[in-house]
Design an enzyme around this catalytic site. Structure first.
Site, short mmCIF file in Angstrom:
data_model
loop_
_atom_site.label_atom_id
_atom_site.label_comp_id
_atom_site.label_asym_id
_atom_site.label_seq_id
_atom_site.Cartn_x
_atom_site.Cartn_y
_atom_site.Cartn_z
N GLU A 13 2.37 -7.11 7.08
CA GLU A 13 3.67 -6.91 7.70
C GLU A 13 4.03 -5.44 7.55
O GLU A 13 3.68 -4.82 6.55
CB GLU A 13 4.78 -7.73 7.01
CG GLU A 13 4.65 -9.22 7.16
CD GLU A 13 3.85 -9.85 6.04
OE1 GLU A 13 3.64 -9.20 4.99
OE2 GLU A 13 3.41 -10.99 6.21
N ASN B 241 8.74 2.18 10.20
CA ASN B 241 7.68 2.93 9.51
C ASN B 241 6.61 3.30 10.53
O ASN B 241 5.51 2.77 10.56
CB ASN B 241 7.10 2.08 8.37
CG ASN B 241 6.19 2.87 7.46
OD1 ASN B 241 5.78 3.98 7.78
ND2 ASN B 241 5.86 2.28 6.32
N TYR C 79 -2.16 1.58 11.28
CA TYR C 79 -2.73 0.24 11.45
C TYR C 79 -3.33 0.09 12.85
O TYR C 79 -4.42 -0.46 13.00
CB TYR C 79 -1.68 -0.83 11.18
CG TYR C 79 -1.14 -0.79 9.77
CD1 TYR C 79 -1.98 -0.56 8.68
CD2 TYR C 79 0.21 -0.96 9.51
CE1 TYR C 79 -1.50 -0.51 7.39
CE2 TYR C 79 0.70 -0.91 8.22
CZ TYR C 79 -0.15 -0.69 7.16
OH TYR C 79 0.35 -0.64 5.88
N ILE D 163 0.87 -1.17 0.00
CA ILE D 163 0.00 0.00 0.00
C ILE D 163 0.91 1.22 0.00
O ILE D 163 1.97 1.21 0.62
CB ILE D 163 -0.95 -0.02 1.23
CG1 ILE D 163 -2.02 1.08 1.13
CG2 ILE D 163 -0.18 0.04 2.52
CD1 ILE D 163 -3.14 0.93 2.16
N GLY D 164 0.52 2.24 -0.73
CA GLY D 164 1.35 3.44 -0.75
C GLY D 164 0.57 4.66 -1.20
O GLY D 164 -0.37 4.56 -1.97
N VAL D 165 1.00 5.81 -0.69
CA VAL D 165 0.42 7.11 -1.05
C VAL D 165 1.57 8.04 -1.40
O VAL D 165 2.58 8.10 -0.69
CB VAL D 165 -0.39 7.70 0.12
CG1 VAL D 165 -0.87 9.11 -0.20
CG2 VAL D 165 -1.58 6.82 0.45
#
Length: 153
Positions: A109, A114, A121, A75-77
């Site tokens: 994971e 991070n 999460y 997942i990334g933005v």
């Protein structure tokens, strides 16, 4: 017009998105997924989505489902849009897609370093269930992975 006035929309990732998604991933990670990793996810039928703001691709998610469990693989933005709620929207969307696909639990994971992701999460109710030693490549040596899960039902 500011970014929040433009609606962000989800679209299934397709082959035309691969270069942009791989470039976004490369801008976010020291050890990024390759274009081929994303192409393989598409070919495998994973739940792969992009988030667009106007016409610009600003985020993505990749979820693999097996029977009644799902795994958030990536997942990334875009850095420019981080801290504005788009990561939360992507995560919420990934969870809902997994749930609608029959998953009762979502795993992921995350690197302990991070901290923003770990906080996100936990905010969404994920709980750490394990630690995987030396899971991620790092600039020097390897970095552990925190294993999280969340009930979706």
């Amino acid at each position: 017009m500011n970014a929040l006035a433009i609606p962000a929309e989800f679209f299934p990732m397709n082959e035309r998105d691969l270069d942009a998604v791989a470039a976004l991933e490369a801008s976010l990670q020291v050890f990024p997924w390759s274009r081929g990793n994303f192409a393989d996810s598409l070919e495998s039928g994973y739940s792969v989505w992009v988030l667009r703001l106007g016409g610009d691709l600003i985020g993505f998610s990749v979820v693999m489902s097996v029977l009644d469990e799902a795994h958030l693989l990536n997942i990334g933005v875009c850095k420019r849009y981080q801290g504005q709620g788009y990561g939360a929207r992507l995560l919420r969307h990934a969870m809902e897609c997994a749930r609608l696909g029959g998953a009762g639990k979502l795993f992921l994971e995350v690197r302990p370093s991070n901290e923003r992701a770990v906080e996100l999460y936990r905010h969404f109710g994920f709980h750490q269930i394990a630690l995987r030693k030396g899971y991620y490549p790092a600039v020097v040596g390897r970095e552990d992975a925190l294993i999280f899960d969340k009930e979706l039902a």
